[in-house]
Motif scaffolding. Structure first.
Motif, PDB file in Angstrom:
ATOM      1  N   LYS A 193       1.129  -5.732  43.380  1.00 52.18           N
ATOM      2  CA  LYS A 193      -0.201  -5.261  42.985  1.00 52.18           C
ATOM      3  C   LYS A 193      -1.276  -6.278  43.344  1.00 52.18           C
ATOM      4  O   LYS A 193      -2.372  -5.919  43.793  1.00 52.18           O
ATOM      5  CB  LYS A 193      -0.205  -4.990  41.482  1.00 52.18           C
ATOM      6  N   GLU A 194      -0.991  -7.548  43.163  1.00 61.34           N
ATOM      7  CA  GLU A 194      -1.948  -8.606  43.500  1.00 61.34           C
ATOM      8  C   GLU A 194      -1.892  -9.001  44.977  1.00 61.34           C
ATOM      9  O   GLU A 194      -2.603  -9.922  45.384  1.00 61.34           O
ATOM     10  CB  GLU A 194      -1.652  -9.831  42.632  1.00 61.34           C
ATOM     11  N   ARG A 195      -1.023  -8.344  45.734  1.00 61.00           N
ATOM     12  CA  ARG A 195      -0.879  -8.543  47.184  1.00 61.00           C
ATOM     13  C   ARG A 195      -0.404  -9.954  47.543  1.00 61.00           C
ATOM     14  O   ARG A 195      -0.752 -10.491  48.595  1.00 61.00           O
ATOM     15  CB  ARG A 195      -2.190  -8.234  47.906  1.00 61.00           C
ATOM     16  N   GLU A 196       0.374 -10.529  46.670  1.00 57.18           N
ATOM     17  CA  GLU A 196       1.071 -11.758  47.037  1.00 57.18           C
ATOM     18  C   GLU A 196       2.226 -11.455  47.994  1.00 57.18           C
ATOM     19  O   GLU A 196       2.557 -12.265  48.851  1.00 57.18           O
ATOM     20  CB  GLU A 196       1.597 -12.446  45.779  1.00 57.18           C
ATOM     21  N   ARG A 230       3.140  -8.705  50.777  1.00 59.38           N
ATOM     22  CA  ARG A 230       2.584  -7.633  51.599  1.00 59.38           C
ATOM     23  C   ARG A 230       3.729  -6.872  52.256  1.00 59.38           C
ATOM     24  O   ARG A 230       4.453  -7.418  53.091  1.00 59.38           O
ATOM     25  CB  ARG A 230       1.646  -8.199  52.655  1.00 59.38           C
ATOM     26  N   ASN A 236       4.032  -6.904  39.826  1.00 60.21           N
ATOM     27  CA  ASN A 236       2.736  -7.589  39.732  1.00 60.21           C
ATOM     28  C   ASN A 236       2.382  -8.306  41.033  1.00 60.21           C
ATOM     29  O   ASN A 236       1.211  -8.344  41.432  1.00 60.21           O
ATOM     30  CB  ASN A 236       2.761  -8.586  38.575  1.00 60.21           C
ATOM     31  N   LYS A 237       3.381  -8.869  41.707  1.00 61.86           N
ATOM     32  CA  LYS A 237       3.121  -9.528  42.989  1.00 61.86           C
ATOM     33  C   LYS A 237       2.684  -8.525  44.054  1.00 61.86           C
ATOM     34  O   LYS A 237       1.827  -8.825  44.890  1.00 61.86           O
ATOM     35  CB  LYS A 237       4.374 -10.262  43.453  1.00 61.86           C
ATOM     36  N   GLU A 260      -0.165   1.907  46.918  1.00 62.04           N
ATOM     37  CA  GLU A 260       0.190   0.934  47.957  1.00 62.04           C
ATOM     38  C   GLU A 260       1.558   1.230  48.573  1.00 62.04           C
ATOM     39  O   GLU A 260       1.766   1.038  49.774  1.00 62.04           O
ATOM     40  CB  GLU A 260       0.168  -0.472  47.359  1.00 62.04           C
ATOM     41  N   ARG A 308       2.233   1.992  38.710  1.00 64.41           N
ATOM     42  CA  ARG A 308       1.109   1.062  38.867  1.00 64.41           C
ATOM     43  C   ARG A 308       0.854   0.713  40.331  1.00 64.41           C
ATOM     44  O   ARG A 308      -0.259   0.325  40.708  1.00 64.41           O
ATOM     45  CB  ARG A 308       1.392  -0.228  38.083  1.00 64.41           C
ATOM     46  N   ASP A 313       7.838  -8.761  37.375  1.00 66.23           N
ATOM     47  CA  ASP A 313       7.279  -9.828  38.211  1.00 66.23           C
ATOM     48  C   ASP A 313       7.028  -9.337  39.635  1.00 66.23           C
ATOM     49  O   ASP A 313       5.978  -9.610  40.227  1.00 66.23           O
ATOM     50  CB  ASP A 313       8.241 -11.022  38.243  1.00 66.23           C
TER      51      ASP A 313
END
Length: 339
Positions: free
Chosen positions: A207-210, A212, A204-205, A237, A233, A201
């Motif tokens: 990766k989706e830039r929820e 920062r 994924n956050k 970043e 993955r 979880d």
């Protein structure tokens, strides 16, 4: 026979003519050069007298070589009786940067550092505190430069570690600790003080830039050995901001050491530092509000920590220069004997 005598007479006449002509040319050239020298001497005297009159009207004189404002000494300025030294310095043509510095530090010109001078550690700390004029709490940093030729370091040595100082900072330091672990260890990490805990979880956050992430020493990402392969993955970043977990930094941890390292990075004064390509090292040591003894103990703890590192091969003799400075402040060169 007559022809030979005629040629001889002609040759004698030519020699006499050349001799006379040579003497006249020499006299002409000498007279011409004398007139030129007299004219140049007259011009030099005229311009010197002209410059002297200009300087008498202005009533102050500055050295030609010393253009910098802070290197101006009182011996270089001829002050009149009515004017002070600060009023004369204002008359000098300054750059925009120098004008801003002069407005801030016009009352502390005697305390400002010079390139040639070296200071003891306690003198430098006191001067840094007096020059801390800004509204925010300024931090004190140390700058070290090493000599790689004398040391045993090689190009393949990745010098990157973490350190915990004995004294904490007085100002509030906002830190966040992110932990990537299994479901079994998530409760232990949250109880020890981690801000965000997760496995897939959390990745994924990111990766989706929820979520920062910020740079290191403000955000820390801790991971266990089981979940390190899942961070591929998000490698770009994390790697740009220097948050990739590593054993030397203390962020790649086993199951047993996880609660200990979370407490170190969350509650105590810990930093991750790295040696640059230029063999230099910058670390935050303290604040302006800390006492002088606390700052000195933090510096001594740093040198002890570097000596204990096996892969660094540290020796105090290999240190070239040591500087102390505050944020938006001036650097002070420190004597090695004072440490």
């Amino acid at each position: 026979m007559t022809l030979k005598n005629g040629y001889r007479k002609i040759i004698k006449i030519l020699f006499i003519f050349i001799h006379i002509f040579h003497i006249t040319i020499e006299s002409f050239v000498t007279n011409y050069l004398c007139t030129i020298n007299e004219a140049t001497h007259y011009n030099n005297v005229f311009y010197k007298n002209k410059n002297r009159t200009i300087l008498k009207d202005k009533k102050y004189l500055l050295e030609k070589k010393k253009k910098n404002l802070f290197n101006v000494q009182p011996s270089t300025v001829i002050t009149p009786d009515n004017e002070t030294s600060n009023e004369i310095i204002k008359k000098v043509k300054l750059k925009k940067k120098d004008k801003k510095i002069f407005k801030k530090y016009k009352d502390f010109l005697d305390i400002l550092p010079k390139k040639t001078n070296e200071y003891t550690l306690m003198e430098a700390i006191e001067k840094i505190k007096t020059l801390a004029i800004h509204k925010f709490v300024e931090s004190i940093d140390i700058y070290l430069s090493f000599n790689p030729k004398k040391s045993k370091m090689t190009k393949n040595d990745n010098i990157k570690t973490f350190i915990t100082f004995p004294h904490n900072l007085k100002k509030k330091r906002e830190k966040k600790v992110y932990v990537v672990t299994n479901a079994k260890l998530q409760k232990i990490a949250s109880q020890s003080g981690a801000d965000v805990v997760g496995e897939d979880d959390l990745i994924n956050k990111i990766k989706e830039r929820e979520i920062r992430l910020q740079k290191r020493n403000n955000n820390f990402l801790i991971c266990t050995n089981d979940c390190i392969h899942k961070l591929t993955r998000v490698g770009k970043e994390i790697g740009r901001k220097g948050l990739m977990p590593n054993e030397k930094c203390g962020t790649l941890v086993s199951e047993f050491l996880l609660p200990k390292h979370v407490k170190l990075f969350k509650s105590e004064n810990t930093y991750i530092f790295k040696l640059n390509k230029l063999n230099t090292l910058n670390i935050n040591i303290g604040d302006v509000y800390m006492s002088n003894d606390e700052i000195r103990e933090n510096i001594n703890h740093l040198f002890e920590h570097l000596e204990n590192l096996e892969f660094f091969h540290f020796n105090f003799k290999h240190v070239k220069t040591i500087y102390l400075s505050s944020t938006m402040g001036f650097p002070f060169k420190i004597k090695k004997n004072s440490l």
